[in-house]
Enzyme design. Sequence first.
Site, PDB file in Angstrom:
ATOM      1  N   ARG A  40       0.811  -1.116  -0.031  1.00  0.00           N
ATOM      2  CA  ARG A  40      -0.190  -0.019  -0.145  1.00  0.00           C
ATOM      3  C   ARG A  40       0.977   1.344   0.074  1.00  0.00           C
ATOM      4  O   ARG A  40       0.604   2.232  -0.941  1.00  0.00           O
ATOM      5  CB  ARG A  40      -0.932   0.130   1.194  1.00  0.00           C
ATOM      6  CG  ARG A  40      -1.913  -1.161   1.243  1.00  0.00           C
ATOM      7  CD  ARG A  40      -2.914  -0.752   2.443  1.00  0.00           C
ATOM      8  NE  ARG A  40      -3.958  -1.948   2.512  1.00  0.00           N
ATOM      9  CZ  ARG A  40      -5.051  -1.995   3.140  1.00  0.00           C
ATOM     10  NH1 ARG A  40      -5.338  -0.743   3.797  1.00  0.00           N
ATOM     11  NH2 ARG A  40      -5.714  -2.863   3.327  1.00  0.00           N
ATOM     12  N   HIS A  86      -7.830  -5.075  -7.184  1.00  0.00           N
ATOM     13  CA  HIS A  86      -7.166  -4.247  -5.845  1.00  0.00           C
ATOM     14  C   HIS A  86      -8.630  -4.378  -4.766  1.00  0.00           C
ATOM     15  O   HIS A  86      -9.489  -3.828  -4.730  1.00  0.00           O
ATOM     16  CB  HIS A  86      -6.962  -2.977  -6.061  1.00  0.00           C
ATOM     17  CG  HIS A  86      -6.294  -2.157  -5.073  1.00  0.00           C
ATOM     18  ND1 HIS A  86      -4.840  -2.394  -4.672  1.00  0.00           N
ATOM     19  CD2 HIS A  86      -6.663  -1.212  -4.061  1.00  0.00           C
ATOM     20  CE1 HIS A  86      -4.468  -1.507  -3.674  1.00  0.00           C
ATOM     21  NE2 HIS A  86      -5.549  -0.964  -3.193  1.00  0.00           N
ATOM     22  N   TYR A 129     -19.054  11.521 -10.948  1.00  0.00           N
ATOM     23  CA  TYR A 129     -19.252  12.926 -11.914  1.00  0.00           C
ATOM     24  C   TYR A 129     -18.116  13.208 -12.689  1.00  0.00           C
ATOM     25  O   TYR A 129     -18.234  13.836 -13.506  1.00  0.00           O
ATOM     26  CB  TYR A 129     -19.544  14.077 -10.825  1.00  0.00           C
ATOM     27  CG  TYR A 129     -20.607  13.976  -9.992  1.00  0.00           C
ATOM     28  CD1 TYR A 129     -22.082  13.818 -10.632  1.00  0.00           C
ATOM     29  CD2 TYR A 129     -20.799  14.155  -8.710  1.00  0.00           C
ATOM     30  CE1 TYR A 129     -23.011  13.860  -9.817  1.00  0.00           C
ATOM     31  CE2 TYR A 129     -21.920  13.907  -7.959  1.00  0.00           C
ATOM     32  CZ  TYR A 129     -23.157  13.785  -8.444  1.00  0.00           C
ATOM     33  OH  TYR A 129     -24.130  13.720  -7.547  1.00  0.00           O
TER      34      TYR A 129
END
Length: 827
Positions: A40, A86, A129
Amino acid sequence: MARTSTPPPPLPPENIVDIDVEQEMQGAFLEYAYSVIYSRALPDARDGLKPVQRRILYMMQDMGLRPDRGHVKSARVVGEVMGKLHPHGDVAIYDALVRQAQPFTLRVPLVDGHGNFGSPDAGPAAQRYTEARPAPAALLMTTGLDEDVVDFVPNYDDQLTEPGVLPAAFPNLLVNGASGIAVGMATNMAPHNLGEVIGAARHLIRHPDADLPALMRFVPGPDLPTGGIIVGLEGIRDAYETGRGTFRTRARTHIEDVKRRKGIVVTELPLGVGPERLTEKISEHVKNKRLQGIADVVDLSDRTHGLRLVIEVKNGFIPEAVLEQLYRLTPLEESFGINNVALVEGQPRTLGLKQLLEVFIAHRIDVVRRRTAYRLRRREERLHLVDGLLLAILDIDEVIQIVRTSDDAAAARERLMQVFDLSELQAGYILEMQLRRLTRFSTIELEREQAQLNAEIAELRAILADEARLRGVVSDELAEVAAEHGTPRRTQLLAAGVPSAAAGRNAVLEIADDPCTVLMSSTGLLARTTDAGPLGVEGRRARHDLVVSTAPATARGHVGVVTSAGRLVRISVLDLPTLPDTNARPSLAAGVAVKEFVTLARNERVLALVPLPVAGVEDPDDAGFAMATAQGVVKRVVLEPLGAREEVEVIALKDVSARVKDELVGVVQLRDGEEDLVLVSSDAQLLRFPAAAVRPQGRAAAGMAGIRLTAGARVVSFTAVAPDDPAAVVVTVAGDSGALPGTQLGSAKVTPYAEYPAKGRATGGVRCHRFARGEDSLLVAWVGTGPAEAATPQGTAVALPTEPGRRDGGGTALEKPVAAIAGPPTP
């Protein structure tokens, strides 16, 4: 018949294992720490990417997204990455995607975002969006994945595979930097200029033993996406040598005139600092009185001109000193701590500049070697097939006969292998070949392809056989990347020794309280000079306006403004713009309107400026100032310090009737009390008498009789003149009292002041102007040291008669209407 129940099966024997809690917690924590560090938080030193960033770029390529194709919803990319590669939250994936698209975060963005991808002060819009596609630089990271250049590893559920590292055609870790917090360690790497980093890498390829100073000639320091200025290079050298160091970044600023003040204009901010955060910090320090001299902060940024944050500095404060205070107290200057921690062969290491370049170069050499070997294999395979085709085409009739007489494809393949000495692969390829390929033109094409393949194979073998040639290929490809994607440096580097924020701790913020002169023009503009000496003007008027009143002051002092309503309002000299120190005529065009400091009632006018006394400082020679009203009342006042009051009344005006109200028409500062007070009435009567005839009174007094007026007349001018001044003149302008103000031209006359005899106070005076036909009143009058100049209501010049007129004579017609008359301004 009774039903019998079946007994339940016996329970398995208990198997309780005693585990030491400390050991279990240690093991669980180590597994968690390992997952955070390797999966990570830390980037790989080869491609400079964390696993989630690498998976985003790979999945975008796998989805067929390209820079020259349309954008897709970010949520679609996030869903593909989360579902296939992932197995973590979509928020973390979207945050990583957003960061790779922000031009103020990465020096070379890898994602081309469409929509609101956030700012340094605010986060992005939701993933539903926004839209995304790979940026051109992303192709450099993934090109060659189909040529066996890197190893692929299983995904989280062993259903798919993903690259363990990307080919990375440029040093992404150095160019874009990285930041992350793992368990027990963290990384924070600064972005750099692509062209500079590639230059250093190519130098290291040619000279593997190059030392740090040689590399720093190519990479002198970080190049931040937001530009700015880096102050001090010692910390950068430490970071390049050891992997750890600190440097300071400053905003890029300049000082310019803003309205009537000086302004600090910010055009670039330190990395990670937004204008809203800076504005809030400035407001907080101003409110807590830790910052002084800030008048306002205005954000004028837009998409066309970029960042433009204007910090207005109060008049009287030195902008450079205020800027130093801003550096010290606000994010206008920030520290950046470099901690170059990255994964090398699966192990976290702290790397200097040379080590980072060496890891990338080794990775890139391995990528090019594997790509070359892959291409060599593919071309050798193709050459093997072409050789077989050419053998078959030489005796195509026998090939056709063998195929036609064979029982099946397997038998045909075996006979072709025996007759023409072909391999199984060649024979199978011949059987699958279309008949249209068996033409003379195809033979030519195959021979040309055979020659080309032999040349390419020889070139590829030469590259693999020669390590220097292999390194040269890597260097040439890096040069092509720099030429295509390189951009100029944005961040300026300043060596140590330049003024820093620490120098601003003892900086003088405010200007010295030097003497100056405050000026007021006929159009109501205020300004101040830089000193109290001669005004340094060749004429009486500013380049566009008349100076009608002056008052001595100090740069951090106050002056009084007297209005026609009998009010005296205190204003700060600091808030007035300063005229340039020049011998040319002063320009009040940059002045500030007096209405910005004084709220005027209807029909109320500002008449003059007067100096204000300072508490604890007595002036025995102060003669005060004199004033007169439209009804002929005069008064002298010697002011006392105003204390905390911003406004006082200087005369008690008495109304003549309910419809006729008295008002002040003139205010003059007395120098020694030996002057003549001169009143001029609208019916062309002039009265002069000594100022000593008027005793000083308190502020609440109403004054005493000055001139005796006829019915309907009023005072139009009140001034003070030295009785023995040979340059004193009387200027009168006559016209029709019924015309609209400022519309009629009228006639003017200039007469020596000495021609007018002195008379006692409260008398009628003597005639000063003979009215012509159509004239019944004096519109404007002025008495003072000449030569006099006149101006229109807009401030433009009006020529006055040059020949002196008789005391009781008529005037000369004017070309423009006159609104104000003045003589030389005096400090």
